[in-house]
Motif scaffolding. Structure first.
Motif, PDB file in Angstrom:
ATOM      1  N   MET A 173       0.803  -1.216   0.000  1.00 44.10           N
ATOM      2  CA  MET A 173       0.000   0.000   0.000  1.00 44.10           C
ATOM      3  C   MET A 173       0.836   1.266   0.000  1.00 44.10           C
ATOM      4  SD  MET A 173      -3.327  -0.877   2.406  1.00 44.10           S
ATOM      5  CE  MET A 173      -4.266   0.445   1.614  1.00 44.10           C
ATOM      6  N   ASP A 174       2.160   1.111  -0.111  1.00 45.87           N
ATOM      7  CA  ASP A 174       3.066   2.254  -0.137  1.00 45.87           C
ATOM      8  C   ASP A 174       2.881   3.133   1.092  1.00 45.87           C
ATOM      9  OD1 ASP A 174       5.141   3.745  -1.232  1.00 45.87           O
ATOM     10  OD2 ASP A 174       3.775   5.076  -2.312  1.00 45.87           O
ATOM     11  N   MET A 175       2.592   2.516   2.231  1.00 46.05           N
ATOM     12  CA  MET A 175       2.399   3.256   3.468  1.00 46.05           C
ATOM     13  C   MET A 175       3.722   3.448   4.197  1.00 46.05           C
ATOM     14  SD  MET A 175      -1.174   2.139   5.224  1.00 46.05           S
ATOM     15  CE  MET A 175      -2.679   2.965   4.691  1.00 46.05           C
ATOM     16  N   LYS A 176       3.764   4.493   5.003  1.00 46.33           N
ATOM     17  CA  LYS A 176       4.944   4.799   5.800  1.00 46.33           C
ATOM     18  C   LYS A 176       4.543   4.925   7.265  1.00 46.33           C
ATOM     19  CE  LYS A 176       7.178   5.213   1.924  1.00 46.33           C
ATOM     20  NZ  LYS A 176       8.005   4.068   1.458  1.00 46.33           N
ATOM     21  N   VAL A 177       5.449   4.521   8.152  1.00 44.88           N
ATOM     22  CA  VAL A 177       5.209   4.691   9.585  1.00 44.88           C
ATOM     23  C   VAL A 177       5.383   6.163   9.924  1.00 44.88           C
ATOM     24  CG1 VAL A 177       5.994   4.119  11.905  1.00 44.88           C
ATOM     25  CG2 VAL A 177       5.948   2.351  10.141  1.00 44.88           C
ATOM     26  N   ILE A 178       4.330   6.761  10.495  1.00 42.78           N
ATOM     27  CA  ILE A 178       4.401   8.179  10.868  1.00 42.78           C
ATOM     28  C   ILE A 178       4.518   8.368  12.376  1.00 42.78           C
ATOM     29  CG2 ILE A 178       3.196   8.986   8.818  1.00 42.78           C
ATOM     30  CD1 ILE A 178       0.679   9.272  10.552  1.00 42.78           C
TER      31      ILE A 178
END
Length: 210
Positions: A173-178
């Motif tokens: 999902m091309d997510m990043k940990v924020i």
């Protein structure tokens, strides 16, 4: 003209003997309740029947079905999110046949206003059907819908599975940990900016321009 919610609830994909559909009327509530009550659904319990139906009707749900009634492979389990296996691209959309009696073997729920925000939760694939890439396929279908929402500002999810789920959602999902709270079994908060966000080219018109 149909609302965005109505359009998004008519999506479906097929692969071999499996179907993924966003039509909430297809979800067998007894089977979904049984999934919530199983040890595989370790993060939540089922709710009273009326509220389970509201949970489905007020979200964008992706049901994964085995349409020929066969049992699963019994393959090994994957990440604790219930999303195992290698990457599997979605197959072309085909119409669902009313003559089939699908068995629910996977599920993903998106809490969304259907326009600007989407939160991914309750991702599950039946243990007997894991190991064949179905979880990856399910999440790729979710992401296909996410990428098609022109005014979406961001999609989010929470996970406590740092070793498997974080890289899984980064990849699919091309997510990043924020934000991360690893202490005491804490959560990773993951985000992906959508087409309506200024940091993503601001294709939509959801923000005022400076």
């Amino acid at each position: 003209m149909d609302s965005m919610a109505a359009q998004l609830r008519r999506k479906q994909w097929t692969r071999d003997s499996y179907l993924i559909s966003t039509d909430p009327s297809l979800i067998p509530m007894e089977q979904l309740t049984a999934a919530f009550d199983s040890d595989e659904f370790y993060w939540a319990d089922s709710l009273p029947e009326q509220h389970m139906r509201e949970l489905v009707d007020q979200s964008l749900c992706f049901g994964l079905y085995r349409v020929d009634g066969k049992t699963g492979t019994g393959a090994e389990a994957g990440p604790r999110t219930g999303t195992p296996g290698p990457e599997t691209p979605s197959h072309p959309k085909q119409p669902h046949s009313p003559n089939l009696t699908p068995k629910l073997v996977g599920f993903a729920r998106c809490v969304t206003d259907f326009v600007t925000f989407l939160y991914v939760t309750d991702v599950w694939v039946d243990r007997g059907h894991q190991g064949a890439g179905l979880g990856s396929w399910l999440i790729r279908c979710v992401q296909e819908v996410v990428e098609g929402m022109p005014y979406l500002r961001r999609s989010l999810l929470f996970t406590a599975d740092w070793d498997r789920s974080v890289p899984f959602y980064e990849r699919l999902m091309d997510m990043k940990v924020i934000e991360c709270r690893k202490e005491n079994g804490g959560l990773a908060i993951m985000e992906r900016k959508g087409r309506g966000h200024p940091g993503f080219g601001m294709e939509g018109t959801g923000y005022k321009r400076a």
